[in-house]
Scaffold this motif. Sequence first.
Motif, PDB file in Angstrom:
ATOM      1  N   VAL A 235       6.195 -54.626  44.584  1.00 49.55           N
ATOM      2  CA  VAL A 235       7.286 -55.301  45.305  1.00 49.55           C
ATOM      3  C   VAL A 235       6.743 -56.161  46.435  1.00 49.55           C
ATOM      4  CG1 VAL A 235       9.022 -53.589  44.693  1.00 49.55           C
ATOM      5  CG2 VAL A 235       7.680 -53.262  46.778  1.00 49.55           C
ATOM      6  N   GLY A 236       5.499 -55.887  46.870  1.00 48.75           N
ATOM      7  CA  GLY A 236       4.887 -56.705  47.905  1.00 48.75           C
ATOM      8  C   GLY A 236       4.536 -58.106  47.432  1.00 48.75           C
ATOM      9  N   ARG A 237       4.571 -58.324  46.112  1.00 50.46           N
ATOM     10  CA  ARG A 237       4.267 -59.649  45.565  1.00 50.46           C
ATOM     11  C   ARG A 237       5.436 -60.626  45.701  1.00 50.46           C
ATOM     12  NH1 ARG A 237       1.379 -58.430  39.721  1.00 50.46           N
ATOM     13  NH2 ARG A 237      -0.109 -56.833  40.418  1.00 50.46           N
ATOM     14  N   VAL A 238       6.603 -60.108  46.035  1.00 50.43           N
ATOM     15  CA  VAL A 238       7.799 -60.947  46.065  1.00 50.43           C
ATOM     16  C   VAL A 238       7.965 -61.585  47.435  1.00 50.43           C
ATOM     17  CG1 VAL A 238      10.291 -61.013  45.718  1.00 50.43           C
ATOM     18  CG2 VAL A 238       8.884 -59.425  44.385  1.00 50.43           C
ATOM     19  N   ASP A 239       8.133 -62.900  47.436  1.00 53.43           N
ATOM     20  CA  ASP A 239       8.436 -63.586  48.695  1.00 53.43           C
ATOM     21  C   ASP A 239       9.379 -64.744  48.384  1.00 53.43           C
ATOM     22  OD1 ASP A 239       6.848 -65.445  47.462  1.00 53.43           O
ATOM     23  OD2 ASP A 239       5.123 -65.164  48.773  1.00 53.43           O
ATOM     24  N   GLY A 240       9.796 -65.435  49.408  1.00 52.86           N
ATOM     25  CA  GLY A 240      10.721 -66.552  49.222  1.00 52.86           C
ATOM     26  C   GLY A 240      12.159 -66.142  49.483  1.00 52.86           C
ATOM     27  N   ARG A 241      13.061 -67.097  49.378  1.00 52.34           N
ATOM     28  CA  ARG A 241      14.475 -66.853  49.631  1.00 52.34           C
ATOM     29  C   ARG A 241      15.101 -66.110  48.457  1.00 52.34           C
ATOM     30  NH1 ARG A 241      16.815 -69.612  53.702  1.00 52.34           N
ATOM     31  NH2 ARG A 241      18.841 -69.559  52.660  1.00 52.34           N
ATOM     32  N   LEU A 242      15.828 -65.046  48.774  1.00 52.29           N
ATOM     33  CA  LEU A 242      16.438 -64.209  47.741  1.00 52.29           C
ATOM     34  C   LEU A 242      17.922 -64.021  48.021  1.00 52.29           C
ATOM     35  CD1 LEU A 242      13.730 -61.386  47.536  1.00 52.29           C
ATOM     36  CD2 LEU A 242      14.148 -63.129  45.803  1.00 52.29           C
ATOM     37  N   PRO A 243      18.742 -63.901  46.981  1.00 52.90           N
ATOM     38  CA  PRO A 243      20.156 -63.572  47.194  1.00 52.90           C
ATOM     39  C   PRO A 243      20.289 -62.148  47.717  1.00 52.90           C
ATOM     40  CG  PRO A 243      19.629 -63.561  44.860  1.00 52.90           C
ATOM     41  CD  PRO A 243      18.430 -64.117  45.563  1.00 52.90           C
ATOM     42  N   ALA A 244      21.439 -61.839  48.276  1.00 56.93           N
ATOM     43  CA  ALA A 244      21.638 -60.533  48.908  1.00 56.93           C
ATOM     44  C   ALA A 244      21.409 -59.379  47.942  1.00 56.93           C
ATOM     45  CB  ALA A 244      23.050 -60.466  49.490  1.00 56.93           C
ATOM     46  N   ALA A 245      21.878 -59.511  46.698  1.00 59.63           N
ATOM     47  CA  ALA A 245      21.722 -58.426  45.732  1.00 59.63           C
ATOM     48  C   ALA A 245      20.258 -58.150  45.456  1.00 59.63           C
ATOM     49  CB  ALA A 245      22.451 -58.767  44.429  1.00 59.63           C
ATOM     50  N   ALA A 246      19.434 -59.214  45.364  1.00 60.56           N
ATOM     51  CA  ALA A 246      17.998 -59.043  45.125  1.00 60.56           C
ATOM     52  C   ALA A 246      17.322 -58.393  46.325  1.00 60.56           C
ATOM     53  CB  ALA A 246      17.353 -60.385  44.806  1.00 60.56           C
ATOM     54  N   ARG A 247      17.706 -58.817  47.541  1.00 57.66           N
ATOM     55  CA  ARG A 247      17.128 -58.199  48.744  1.00 57.66           C
ATOM     56  C   ARG A 247      17.486 -56.714  48.819  1.00 57.66           C
ATOM     57  NH1 ARG A 247      19.492 -62.599  51.293  1.00 57.66           N
ATOM     58  NH2 ARG A 247      20.817 -61.235  52.545  1.00 57.66           N
ATOM     59  N   ALA A 248      18.708 -56.385  48.431  1.00 53.57           N
ATOM     60  CA  ALA A 248      19.134 -54.988  48.458  1.00 53.57           C
ATOM     61  C   ALA A 248      18.312 -54.152  47.482  1.00 53.57           C
ATOM     62  CB  ALA A 248      20.620 -54.886  48.117  1.00 53.57           C
ATOM     63  N   MET A 249      18.111 -54.671  46.276  1.00 59.19           N
ATOM     64  CA  MET A 249      17.331 -53.933  45.288  1.00 59.19           C
ATOM     65  C   MET A 249      15.880 -53.781  45.736  1.00 59.19           C
ATOM     66  SD  MET A 249      17.202 -52.228  42.551  1.00 59.19           S
ATOM     67  CE  MET A 249      18.759 -52.559  41.724  1.00 59.19           C
ATOM     68  N   LEU A 250      15.318 -54.830  46.303  1.00 61.68           N
ATOM     69  CA  LEU A 250      13.935 -54.783  46.779  1.00 61.68           C
ATOM     70  C   LEU A 250      13.772 -53.713  47.858  1.00 61.68           C
ATOM     71  CD1 LEU A 250      11.445 -56.544  46.026  1.00 61.68           C
ATOM     72  CD2 LEU A 250      11.907 -57.882  48.084  1.00 61.68           C
ATOM     73  N   ALA A 251      14.686 -53.689  48.812  1.00 57.20           N
ATOM     74  CA  ALA A 251      14.622 -52.694  49.888  1.00 57.20           C
ATOM     75  C   ALA A 251      14.850 -51.285  49.347  1.00 57.20           C
ATOM     76  CB  ALA A 251      15.650 -53.025  50.963  1.00 57.20           C
ATOM     77  N   ALA A 252      15.749 -51.137  48.378  1.00 63.43           N
ATOM     78  CA  ALA A 252      16.029 -49.819  47.812  1.00 63.43           C
ATOM     79  C   ALA A 252      14.806 -49.259  47.102  1.00 63.43           C
ATOM     80  CB  ALA A 252      17.201 -49.904  46.839  1.00 63.43           C
ATOM     81  N   VAL A 253      14.088 -50.116  46.368  1.00 60.93           N
ATOM     82  CA  VAL A 253      12.873 -49.664  45.683  1.00 60.93           C
ATOM     83  C   VAL A 253      11.807 -49.285  46.693  1.00 60.93           C
ATOM     84  CG1 VAL A 253      10.976 -50.411  44.183  1.00 60.93           C
ATOM     85  CG2 VAL A 253      13.337 -50.927  43.554  1.00 60.93           C
ATOM     86  N   ARG A 254      11.696 -50.062  47.760  1.00 62.96           N
ATOM     87  CA  ARG A 254      10.732 -49.710  48.817  1.00 62.96           C
ATOM     88  C   ARG A 254      11.096 -48.358  49.447  1.00 62.96           C
ATOM     89  NH1 ARG A 254      10.503 -55.696  50.631  1.00 62.96           N
ATOM     90  NH2 ARG A 254       8.395 -56.319  50.047  1.00 62.96           N
ATOM     91  N   ALA A 255      12.380 -48.137  49.668  1.00 60.24           N
ATOM     92  CA  ALA A 255      12.820 -46.863  50.242  1.00 60.24           C
ATOM     93  C   ALA A 255      12.450 -45.704  49.320  1.00 60.24           C
ATOM     94  CB  ALA A 255      14.330 -46.890  50.478  1.00 60.24           C
ATOM     95  N   GLN A 256      12.671 -45.878  48.012  1.00 59.82           N
ATOM     96  CA  GLN A 256      12.325 -44.824  47.063  1.00 59.82           C
ATOM     97  C   GLN A 256      10.834 -44.548  47.060  1.00 59.82           C
ATOM     98  OE1 GLN A 256      14.312 -46.687  43.591  1.00 59.82           O
ATOM     99  NE2 GLN A 256      15.343 -44.729  43.334  1.00 59.82           N
ATOM    100  N   ALA A 257      10.017 -45.623  47.097  1.00 54.18           N
ATOM    101  CA  ALA A 257       8.567 -45.450  47.067  1.00 54.18           C
ATOM    102  C   ALA A 257       8.075 -44.732  48.319  1.00 54.18           C
ATOM    103  CB  ALA A 257       7.885 -46.810  46.932  1.00 54.18           C
ATOM    104  N   HIS A 258       8.580 -45.130  49.483  1.00 48.07           N
ATOM    105  CA  HIS A 258       8.164 -44.465  50.726  1.00 48.07           C
ATOM    106  C   HIS A 258       8.615 -43.006  50.754  1.00 48.07           C
ATOM    107  CE1 HIS A 258       6.237 -47.705  52.854  1.00 48.07           C
ATOM    108  NE2 HIS A 258       7.278 -48.515  52.665  1.00 48.07           N
ATOM    109  N   ALA A 259       9.826 -42.753  50.246  1.00 48.11           N
ATOM    110  CA  ALA A 259      10.304 -41.367  50.203  1.00 48.11           C
ATOM    111  C   ALA A 259       9.413 -40.516  49.307  1.00 48.11           C
ATOM    112  CB  ALA A 259      11.745 -41.330  49.701  1.00 48.11           C
TER     113      ALA A 259
END
Length: 307
Positions: A235-259
């Motif tokens: 997920v660290g490979r993703v950059d650039g402008r993203l729609p809200a739904a994509a940002r939400a999914m990206l953050a959710a996956v990061r949260a799962q990985a950190h947990a």
Amino acid sequence: MLFKRARLTLGLTQSQVAERVRALVEAVTRRESSFDAGYVSRIERGLITWPHEHYRQALCVVLGAGTAAELGLIAKQVHHREHPDEVSSSNRRDVLQAALVALLPPAPPLSRLRIGDVRAIASRTSVLEHWDRAAGGRAVRDFALRELQAAVALTEASTSPAVRAALLGTIARLANLTAWSSFDAGLFDEARPLFQLGLTAGHEHGDAGLLCHLATNAARQEIHLRRPERALELVGRVDGRLPAAARAMLAAVRAQAHALGGDERQAARHLVAAEHAYDKVTDLAAAVSSARLATALADMRHAALRH
């Protein structure tokens, strides 16, 4: 009638059923189909009780039936002791797979790739994505793999930068479809290089939203395999402008990985970011496609409160 009931349950018009069936049949046979709303009407009026085999298979996919009999489609004369469609779903998909292999000989190589060629592949890819959501199975995966192999071979053809970009976007979609279906089947070693191919194509294509979709899907496999560091790298490979739904999914996956990695502070931070981004989803289609995300966020929040 069972057929009409199935159509109305899904909220489809006769024209919509005809359009989807025609797209599936043309994708499988690569020949133009004459299936139309009038054909659907004749089925519902009992004038046609046993459509052509390709039509029966496509109707089962579009209307979510396991067999033609579930739609009330019955052959007037059956010469076998077992009804030809009264087989398990897995057997039906294996039969379809064999038919696809026979019907789809390798396409001849192109020396010059044109936008019409790419649009044809993209159209078939859309049908496959719909088919995968409706029925899934080995046949869809194998068909998509054949399309992916053919699409990758086309990268050697001479073309313009715009056409190449469109081809790369389609390759990324096909790679995601085949990777996810492989992952869903438990074929993790096969899924990983397919995800990697999709990420490479998506990165070169330059669509941040498509790259985000691929990266989060690949990361979810790594989380399932309990590899949080690899998930965060993806997920660290993703950059650039993203729609809200994509940002939400990206953050959710990061949260799962950190947990999973035991970092509760970072997990909580990204969970809040995911919820904040999800609250900003305004596009109806994105909101519908993010329904599972909303459930996942609620589950994650509940789990965090228990701790």
